[in-house]
Design a protein around this motif. Structure first.
Motif, PDB file in Angstrom:
ATOM      1  N   LYS A 214       0.818  -1.212   0.000  1.00 60.25           N
ATOM      2  CA  LYS A 214       0.000   0.000   0.000  1.00 60.25           C
ATOM      3  C   LYS A 214       0.851   1.262   0.000  1.00 60.25           C
ATOM      4  N   THR A 215       2.112   1.143   0.428  1.00 58.40           N
ATOM      5  CA  THR A 215       2.984   2.323   0.488  1.00 58.40           C
ATOM      6  C   THR A 215       4.055   2.328  -0.609  1.00 58.40           C
ATOM      7  N   VAL A 216       4.292   1.160  -1.225  1.00 53.09           N
ATOM      8  CA  VAL A 216       5.216   1.063  -2.369  1.00 53.09           C
ATOM      9  C   VAL A 216       4.414   0.491  -3.542  1.00 53.09           C
ATOM     10  N   LYS A 217       4.137   1.332  -4.521  1.00 52.68           N
ATOM     11  CA  LYS A 217       3.270   0.924  -5.628  1.00 52.68           C
ATOM     12  C   LYS A 217       3.946   1.142  -6.974  1.00 52.68           C
ATOM     13  N   LEU A 218       3.575   0.300  -7.922  1.00 54.98           N
ATOM     14  CA  LEU A 218       3.978   0.453  -9.325  1.00 54.98           C
ATOM     15  C   LEU A 218       2.694   0.627 -10.132  1.00 54.98           C
ATOM     16  N   THR A 219       2.627   1.689 -10.924  1.00 57.57           N
ATOM     17  CA  THR A 219       1.414   1.960 -11.702  1.00 57.57           C
ATOM     18  C   THR A 219       1.753   2.174 -13.169  1.00 57.57           C
ATOM     19  N   ALA A 220       0.756   1.917 -13.985  1.00 57.60           N
ATOM     20  CA  ALA A 220       0.853   2.189 -15.430  1.00 57.60           C
ATOM     21  C   ALA A 220      -0.515   2.619 -15.906  1.00 57.60           C
ATOM     22  N   GLY A 221      -0.577   3.780 -16.574  1.00 62.12           N
ATOM     23  CA  GLY A 221      -1.861   4.288 -17.034  1.00 62.12           C
ATOM     24  C   GLY A 221      -2.843   4.521 -15.914  1.00 62.12           C
ATOM     25  N   GLY A 222      -2.355   4.823 -14.738  1.00 59.43           N
ATOM     26  CA  GLY A 222      -3.228   5.111 -13.606  1.00 59.43           C
ATOM     27  C   GLY A 222      -3.681   3.886 -12.852  1.00 59.43           C
ATOM     28  N   LYS A 223      -3.287   2.686 -13.289  1.00 58.52           N
ATOM     29  CA  LYS A 223      -3.692   1.448 -12.634  1.00 58.52           C
ATOM     30  C   LYS A 223      -2.510   0.837 -11.881  1.00 58.52           C
TER      31      LYS A 223
ATOM     32  N   LYS B   1       5.609   4.736  -6.992  1.00 62.26           N
ATOM     33  CA  LYS B   1       5.082   5.712  -6.028  1.00 62.26           C
ATOM     34  C   LYS B   1       5.408   5.280  -4.597  1.00 62.26           C
ATOM     35  N   LEU B   2       6.046   6.190  -3.864  1.00 62.65           N
ATOM     36  CA  LEU B   2       6.392   5.927  -2.461  1.00 62.65           C
ATOM     37  C   LEU B   2       5.563   6.831  -1.561  1.00 62.65           C
ATOM     38  N   SER B   3       4.852   6.243  -0.606  1.00 57.65           N
ATOM     39  CA  SER B   3       3.972   6.990   0.290  1.00 57.65           C
ATOM     40  C   SER B   3       4.760   7.634   1.439  1.00 57.65           C
TER      41      SER B   3
END
Length: 395
Positions: free
Chosen positions: A331-340, A372-374
């Motif tokens: 939940k605090t370290v995420k990988l996204t592409a196209g907003g997903k 993205k890092l929270s």
């Protein structure tokens, strides 16, 4: 003026002395480091009627010294408004805490003087009260015992009270030893110097015992005590960041707000406690690490703005300092592409301070991804990670 001979004592005197005689309590010397003496006073305005023979009415009057007044270092007693036509008849005692001191016995004048007079009994006075045909209307004298012995021993120095607790009830007794004269005492007063022979002691705990903090503003947990014997009570405390320069004294409490010295690193806070006469405790201290520097993500993989990244890649970074493992999650370290969000497993290796994000399946080709890092990712001091994230593009 006729020079009267000494009066003959009667049974009333012997009985009164026997009732009042007590053992002398040894004084305890205050240590050299004790704070300067303080003074407490008290007074009784109850009139004591002195008959031509026997105990006064009332037989005694009392002065109550309030609690937390420490250990006696000196005491003076003043008889206010003493009127008697033959003072030589009088025997006067003061009693406290099981100890009795004779202030006056077979001394004074026989002048038939009825004008009220004031006499202070002080061990440091120059002389004893004389047996004289005339006396001044007031004066300071050593306690006086002209009886020449033959009675139950009673101390004749106020120094026997030194070392006792000043707090409590002090009583004055008067007996007229022979028939033929009478009088009265308007009241009496005490002047007591006191001290506290033992300093308080205590401890301090920073932020409930935490080992590290991200803020210079901390809360001190404080606990102290003052020894029960001759206590003057806990009254104040003061603090220091270097053990040399101290804050102003402030009223004692079990918590206090404090600001650590500037700069990151190990910080020590000292405290001293003061009792009612100003004795200071030995300094007590506690330490904590101040860390206000936010952790950063280093050794980014893939690198920031990298292109032609393999679709089978893992995402990772190394933290600049130790992180709280519980704050490193999917939940605090995420990988996204196209907003997903890309489904992935996130792990943190405390030994190397490395964070790894492993996608459930290979990444899509020719696609731009964001890491993205929270701010919920924190170091052990509570500082949020400063790196927000980065981007890369697959081949």
């Amino acid at each position: 003026m006729i020079n009267h001979p000494p009066r003959v004592r009667t049974a009333a005197t012997s009985v009164a002395v026997a009732l009042l005689a007590t053992a002398v309590t040894g004084a305890l010397a205050a240590p050299a480091w004790a704070a300067p003496d303080k003074t407490v006073t008290g007074a009784s305005t109850t009139n004591m009627v002195i008959p031509d023979e026997g105990p006064s009415t009332p037989a005694s009057t009392a002065i109550a010294i309030p609690a937390d007044r420490g250990q006696v270092t000196d005491v003076d007693v003043t008889l206010n408004g003493l009127s008697h036509t033959y003072m030589y008849d009088l025997e006067v005692w003061v009693s406290h805490n099981g100890t009795t001191v004779k202030l006056l016995d077979e001394a004074g004048d026989w002048s038939r003087e009825t004008t009220p007079r004031t006499f202070t009994f002080d061990d440091e006075a120059a002389t004893v009260l004389p047996w004289s045909s005339t006396l001044s209307p007031s004066g300071s004298y050593k306690p006086t015992d002209g009886s020449g012995g033959g009675e139950t021993p009673v101390a004749t120095s106020l120094a026997v009270f030194d070392g006792q607790a000043a707090t409590g009830t002090w009583e004055l007794f008067i007996v007229d030893q022979s028939a033929g004269d009478e009088g009265s005492l308007a009241g009496w007063s005490l002047d007591i110097d006191y001290n506290d022979p033992t300093a308080p002691s205590g401890s301090v705990v920073i932020d409930g015992g935490a080992t590290i903090t991200d803020a210079s503003a901390v809360t001190l947990g404080l606990a102290a005590s003052d020894p029960a014997a001759f206590t003057t009570g806990l009254t104040h405390m003061r603090f220091s960041n270097d053990g040399t320069t101290w804050s102003a004294l402030q009223p004692y409490a079990t918590t206090a707000a404090w600001t650590l010295s500037a700069g990151n690193g190990t910080k020590t806070v000292w405290v001293q406690y003061a009792d009612g006469v100003g004795n200071l405790s030995a300094p007590a201290s506690d330490t904590i690490v101040l860390d206000t520097k936010a952790p950063k993500a280093k050794k980014l993989s893939p690198k920031k703005n990298a292109t032609d990244v393999k679709t089978s890649t893992k995402v990772s970074f190394v933290a600049s300092e130790a992180l709280v493992k519980a704050t490193v999650t999917k939940k605090t370290v995420k990988l996204t592409a196209g907003g997903k969000t890309v489904k992935a497993k996130v792990t943190y290796k405390a030994g190397s301070k490395k964070v790894v994000l492993k996608p459930k399946k290979d990444l899509a080709g020719h696609t731009k991804y964001k890491v993205k890092l929270s701010k919920k990712i924190t170091d052990v001091a509570g500082n949020s990670i400063a790196t927000k994230g980065w981007k890369f593009t697959t081949r």
